[in-house]
Design an enzyme around this catalytic site. Structure first.
Site, PDB file in Angstrom:
ATOM      1  N   TYR A  33      13.458  38.754  68.056  1.00  0.00           N
ATOM      2  CA  TYR A  33      13.350  37.730  67.020  1.00  0.00           C
ATOM      3  C   TYR A  33      13.188  38.318  65.624  1.00  0.00           C
ATOM      4  CZ  TYR A  33       8.185  37.692  68.057  1.00  0.00           C
ATOM      5  OH  TYR A  33       6.877  38.000  68.286  1.00  0.00           O
ATOM      6  N   GLU A  34      13.428  37.446  64.623  1.00  0.00           N
ATOM      7  CA  GLU A  34      13.513  37.850  63.208  1.00  0.00           C
ATOM      8  C   GLU A  34      14.630  38.871  62.987  1.00  0.00           C
ATOM      9  OE1 GLU A  34      11.970  35.876  61.511  1.00  0.00           O
ATOM     10  OE2 GLU A  34      10.615  35.164  63.060  1.00  0.00           O
ATOM     11  N   GLY A  35      15.665  38.775  63.781  1.00  0.00           N
ATOM     12  CA  GLY A  35      16.795  39.706  63.682  1.00  0.00           C
ATOM     13  C   GLY A  35      16.644  40.820  64.691  1.00  0.00           C
ATOM     14  N   GLN A  87      18.942  44.477  62.394  1.00  0.00           N
ATOM     15  CA  GLN A  87      18.107  45.201  61.429  1.00  0.00           C
ATOM     16  C   GLN A  87      18.733  46.544  61.065  1.00  0.00           C
ATOM     17  OE1 GLN A  87      15.390  43.926  59.964  1.00  0.00           O
ATOM     18  NE2 GLN A  87      15.578  42.055  61.158  1.00  0.00           N
TER      19      GLN A  87
END
Length: 597
Positions: free
Chosen positions: A438-440, A445
């Site tokens: 999650y969050e990329g 990233q």
């Protein structure tokens, strides 16, 4: 396993490595944050994490969240723990004073988030996303929006979420379908479905303030046509009291591999009333305020996984008896030696320790730049923002991957017992696996780091950090004791530049070269970044030893862990360099139909 907050190491990083008190004095808004205040906050958070949250970690995992007709019930003890969390003032710590906040540095919140998260990551998800929602409204909301929402969110009476993902889109936010139709009163009718919404519905607060990405009629295609909206679960009257339920309903909660005590929701917006925050079609830019905070928070999860695994592994390895040491009996009074005598076990323990303590240094270092971005001015703010841009994807991707590795070592140290739920190690693996997603994801990233931050800035962002490390190497090149760290660090620093230039040249001939090299480049960058911080920690420790510190064992252990990192973990960069040098062809030469027959 009973979590014990590593207060001595936290103090080492905050006070001795980063000199946080001096850092805060450069930012007028944080002048009151002295060492005494910091330590009192750390001790308060440690007590709360150890005594309130840690006992709920395994029970919360076993019970999970319950879903019934749109309502979510959190596990037993969570409501009481959340109330205590709010009474301690933790939600308000870094918020603005105008709305009941304490205006403390983001870096102090990061330390507290580490302790809360290591003790019980599922619990930390509930207030965790509220911090980002608060900052988004602080930075981009109108005065009326701030007055309406912030005071109750800062106190913890209301919580917040981030509603980005849709089932067909995943991380590709440019293709989201949620619609926002203007209404005569200036509000908007929000219609669509969002998935994977952490804390989207729960029973801890009276209201949940959703920050939602949606499209206005006629908006440009792609990411340039996304706007941002505040959509409360319950509408708010002009006098601040709660009104009617908005048309926001939790459709279901996910059945997950881990973090089972955290409600991950499917949220249905069926003509819900929402309010534009920030300019039209600039929602993604506004959302980055939220996303950057969330990505630092996810980097913290990598740190917490390593710390939790290390604490459990160390306790077990000291007690568990199995076989005799190859170099001779170490515990003749016992039927076998403790497994901590075996090199293979020590390798796992020291890997966990190096990633936990190195990760702590990186996250706290990163959060200091976040302090300056929040309250700094001029060149200092600009430089901090550039450093944050470069280091956030490194910290998020590298620390979550190494945190997962450490968690796996935790299971391995316990052997068969690690596979059994009672010991807590398998839960750590399950809970932390999501952090790489999650969050990329790690891959996204990595592409952000190499493609956007390094090559996209024509090397400027990387050059800023390289200069910091070069200065450190130059200042300590005559220090004989530091030579074991400075020489390999300087070598890897040169290699970092050469590697970047090589990939840039490859990309001019084949754009896929960036995607092919990105993950290995991220790992290389992560190992070198941690090497710099471990070298700095070794310097502090060597200085204290030379000055005759009364804590000889602590500082000696710090130097020995740095030596382990440089000898056993930093050489992994060689593999990543070799993989990059072979180019993208081994990935791309096979036709799609050839993958399986």
């Amino acid at each position: 396993m009973q979590y014990k907050a590593p207060l001595r190491d936290i103090q080492f990083v905050m006070h001795e490595l980063l000199d946080s008190e001096s850092h805060y004095k450069t930012l007028p808004a944080f002048q009151e944050a002295d060492r005494e205040l910091m330590d009192s906050l750390f001790e308060m958070a440690a007590s709360f994490a150890e005594n309130e949250l840690s006992p709920l970690n395994q029970s919360g995992d076993a019970e999970g969240c319950q879903f019934n007709n749109g309502q979510v019930t959190t596990p037993k003890g969570f409501k009481e723990a959340y109330k205590a969390y709010c009474e301690l003032g933790f939600p308000a710590l870094s918020a603005e004073e105008d709305f009941g906040g304490q205006n403390m540095p983001f870096s102090l919140s990061t330390v507290i988030n580490e302790m809360v998260g290591t003790a019980n990551w599922s619990f930390s998800m509930y207030p965790g996303l509220s911090h980002g929602a608060i900052q988004t409204i602080e930075h981009h909301g109108t005065d009326e929006q701030k007055q309406t929402y912030l005071e109750k969110m800062v106190s913890g009476e209301w919580s917040g979420t981030m509603c980005l993902t849709e089932a067909h889109a995943g991380s590709d936010l440019g293709i989201i379908r949620t619609k926002a139709e203007p209404k005569e009163d200036g509000s908007y009718s929000i219609t669509g479905q969002k998935i994977f919404i952490s804390a989207g519905e729960h029973d801890l607060t009276d209201n949940i303030i959703h920050i939602v990405l949606a499209r206005l009629p006629g908006a440009p295609a792609g990411t340039k046509g996304i706007s941002l909206f505040i959509v409360p679960k319950v509408t708010v009257n002009e006098d601040g009291s709660l009104g009617e339920n908005n048309n926001v309903v939790c459709g279901s909660i996910e059945h997950k591999m881990g973090i089972k005590a955290s409600a991950t929701c499917v949220m249905n917006f069926d003509g819900a009333t929402g309010y534009l925050i920030g300019p039209e079609n600039r929602g993604l830019q506004c959302m980055f305020t939220f996303m950057n905070v969330a990505r630092i928070g996810t980097a913290v999860q990598g740190l917490t996984a390593a710390e939790y695994a290390f604490q459990g592994s160390l306790t077990y390895a000291k007690d568990r008896l199995a076989m005799r040491s190859l170099s001779g009996v170490k515990a003749p009074e016992k039927v076998a030696d403790p497994i901590i005598v075996h090199p293979a076990v020590r390798n796992m323990l020291l890997t966990e320790k190096a990633f936990a303590e190195g990760g702590r240094a990186l996250v706290y270092y990163l959060s200091h730049f976040a302090d300056t971005v929040a309250k700094g001015e001029g060149d200092a703010l600009k430089f901090a923002d550039q450093m944050l841009s470069l280091l956030t994807p490194i910290a998020k991707a590298f620390l979550t991957e190494t945190g997962l590795e450490a968690a796996n070592h935790g299971v391995q140290v316990y052997g068969g017992h690690g596979f059994i739920s009672e010991w807590g190690m398998e839960q750590n693996v399950r809970d932390t696996r999501i952090a790489c997603l999650y969050e990329g994801t790690t891959e996204i990233q990595a592409l952000d780091l190499l493609g956007r931050k390094v090559l996209g800035s024509q090397g400027k962002l990387l050059a800023n950090f390289v200069k910091i490390i070069q200065t450190f190497c130059e200042e300590n090149k005559e220090n004989d004791e530091m030579g074991q760290f400075i020489r390999p660090l300087a070598k890897h620093l040169k290699e970092w530049g050469d590697l970047t230039a090589r990939i840039g040249m490859q990309a001019t001939e084949n754009p896929d070269a960036v995607g092919g090299a990105a993950v290995d480049y991220m790992y290389f960058s992560g190992y070198v970044t941690l090497a710099y911080l471990w070298a700095r920690m070794a310097l502090v420790a060597q200085t204290e030893l030379a000055n005759g510190s009364s804590e000889q064992a602590f500082y000696d252990a710090k130097v020995k862990t740095a030596q382990f990192y440089f000898a056993k973990l930093l050489p992994r960069t060689t593999t990543h360099v070799q993989r990059i040098s072979t180019g993208v062809e081994p990935y791309m030469s096979m036709d799609v139909d050839q993958f399986a027959f």
